[in-house]
Design an enzyme around this catalytic site. Sequence first.
Site, short mmCIF file in Angstrom:
data_model
loop_
_atom_site.label_atom_id
_atom_site.label_comp_id
_atom_site.label_asym_id
_atom_site.label_seq_id
_atom_site.Cartn_x
_atom_site.Cartn_y
_atom_site.Cartn_z
N HIS A 111 2.14 4.19 1.13
CA HIS A 111 3.04 3.21 1.75
C HIS A 111 3.75 3.85 2.95
O HIS A 111 3.97 3.20 3.98
CB HIS A 111 4.05 2.72 0.71
CG HIS A 111 4.63 1.39 0.99
ND1 HIS A 111 5.55 0.79 0.15
CD2 HIS A 111 4.48 0.52 2.02
CE1 HIS A 111 5.91 -0.38 0.64
NE2 HIS A 111 5.27 -0.56 1.78
N HIS A 134 0.58 7.12 -9.23
CA HIS A 134 1.73 6.27 -8.92
C HIS A 134 2.48 6.79 -7.70
O HIS A 134 2.73 6.06 -6.74
CB HIS A 134 2.66 6.21 -10.13
CG HIS A 134 3.90 5.40 -9.93
ND1 HIS A 134 4.04 4.12 -10.41
CD2 HIS A 134 5.07 5.68 -9.28
CE1 HIS A 134 5.24 3.65 -10.08
NE2 HIS A 134 5.88 4.59 -9.39
N GLU A 135 2.84 8.06 -7.74
CA GLU A 135 3.60 8.63 -6.63
C GLU A 135 2.77 8.67 -5.35
O GLU A 135 3.29 8.52 -4.25
CB GLU A 135 4.13 10.02 -6.99
CG GLU A 135 5.09 10.04 -8.17
CD GLU A 135 6.26 9.07 -8.02
OE1 GLU A 135 6.66 8.78 -6.87
OE2 GLU A 135 6.76 8.60 -9.05
N HIS A 177 3.07 5.44 -3.54
CA HIS A 177 4.25 5.43 -2.67
C HIS A 177 3.96 6.18 -1.38
O HIS A 177 4.36 5.76 -0.28
CB HIS A 177 5.43 6.11 -3.38
CG HIS A 177 6.13 5.28 -4.40
ND1 HIS A 177 6.60 4.01 -4.15
CD2 HIS A 177 6.48 5.56 -5.69
CE1 HIS A 177 7.20 3.54 -5.23
NE2 HIS A 177 7.13 4.46 -6.18
#
Length: 672
Positions: free
Chosen positions: A468, A461-462, A465
């Site tokens: 991105h 999940h991290e 990010h």
Amino acid sequence: MNNPLLQPWAGDFALPPFELIRDEHFGPALEEGMSEGRRNVAAIAASEATPTFENTIAALERADATLDRVAGVFFNLAGADSTPARQALQREMAPKLSAYSSEITNNAALFHRIDDLWARRDDLDLTEEQARVLMLTRRHFVRAGAALKGAEAERLTEIKSRLATLGTEFGQNLLADERDWYMDLTEADLEGLPTFVKDAARAAGRERDRDGPVITLNRSLIVPFLQFSPRRDLRQKAYEAWTARGANGGETDNRAIAAEILKLREERAHLLGYDNFAEYKLETEMAGTPDAVRDLLMQVWHPARTAALADAEHFARMAHADGITGPLEPWDWRYYAEKRRAELHDLDEAELKPFFQLDRMIEAAFAVAHRLFDLDFAPMEVEAYHPDVRTWEVTRGGEHVAIFMGDYFARPSKRSGAWCSAMRSQSRLDGNVRPIVVNVCNFAQADPALLSYDDARTLFHEFGHALHQMLSDVTYETVSGTSVARDFVELPSQLYEHWLELPEVLSEFAIHAETGEPIPDALRDRLLRAATYDMGFQTVEYIASALVDLAFHDGPAPADPMQKQAEVLETIGMPRAIRMRHATPHFAHVFSGDGYSAGYYSYMWSEVMDADAFAAFEEAGDPFDPDLAQKLEDDILSRGGSVDAAELYTRFRGRLPGVDALLKGRGLEDAA
């Protein structure tokens, strides 16, 4: 003082010189950054030249270069490796930085130049990105009170300053409660626990200079303790301490702080012409209105609650069979859920965990990024801000893309949770500035470090990010990386979790820590089949928090937030044995700053999109389809906030999604 924060950062990648930085450097550097910013802004506002995008908007982008650089380092360290000096400086600087921001947005001459550009925007021959940055800049000024005059403008400045102070206090109080509580155990108290939990408890005891094992409020330790400890009395003690964070009385109690924050937010919204803070906050998000948020949450709440209640009945029967005469309690849920999972899916966390080594899961995240986006990760021998931090250079085709730092282990100086931040964001305004991206987690430290499957999902999940940030390709930092609508920012992170679930990824990287053997196909398949197990519980605890957050802000601010919380939970029929994921006194998402205030729903709003987005890869018949991966980068990951979020998603998928894919992904479609 020769301040390394104010000197040009040397080396191939201009990394912060952590080996030279001391706590006493931060205060003067932040003050100098503000002074430089004031001079730059004053020059822009006082210019007699006709406003242009370059001499006004682009100049504003450059105005805070030093402050942004220093703050990028300081606030990363304040969250991930706090010290008393850093905490004191954070409290001191919060109102100063707020006042500095208000000075800029209250500058009438500066706002006049921005407004003039806005009035002439159709004649300025702006690029799509420039038009977006102009709109966002003007909107930021208006929403910050630039159009207010006199006493109203002064009051809004006071409110923002006070909110900055309160948010800092809330977060530091929470860190103190998490840091200071622990429960001593004897070796006999470890009976029935898997080896990995025993080892983590002993390591935590050594870290805190205790004579034996301890349980702390680190999620990676307390959750498995609640799952496996047969000692109901100890589970209750640990659980109640975990859920009492921020509500223990004394100097670290957050309840009065939360009430004051809500009241000030309401006043802020009224000054700006909104009926309530939720309307103000959601105006710029994809959801748009409180009603749209509530509609989404309630569509999922009802099937989730139905599933959770069915599970609760079964767990209660299991508890009664163990001789427990009273009702099922919150500290019982994880214990009986783990037992039931073992029965239904033949899964044992102690059997699973050796297959999820931290190092191999990092390799998995990197390997997926290589297959999708052709990124390569090379470890770097550089000094970071803490010995635990690992650093990699990210390249593509031999060209530098980013610096990535991973800070994975829990420690008392680190706030709880997991997050991604950037010490430097990507931009192209003044050369090709590449980002320095940081992932921070709170995994239990051991040798080797082993993760739960949920921990591994957090890592992915991290890292979503981080991608991105790394793949951002815009000119202006205002719209770089994760600078997007709050209910869009979780799309890349939640989408990336899906690649961990691929059998081929697990078979390659889920390698047993002792035997070196890959996870057996049968065990892997059982794990994947159990992916939606206990999803009623997970969804209920999340949506309850999101609905309470929305209720706090969609209407008059409650005088007693705890009473309001209780009223909301009663209204929606919260199951007795489940509590909110984040009760008000430790709801840092909402009260440590404005980021997720009236916006905690955004994880689910983004989940609607991530379920639909991954379905595109499934429809293509290849989770690594190169054309779709390129489209994902081109339409979403590289664009940051340079285009409206709904438009970006529509470009990628051809339409906006409905809730069906989410319900299917959570295994709740039959309960809908």
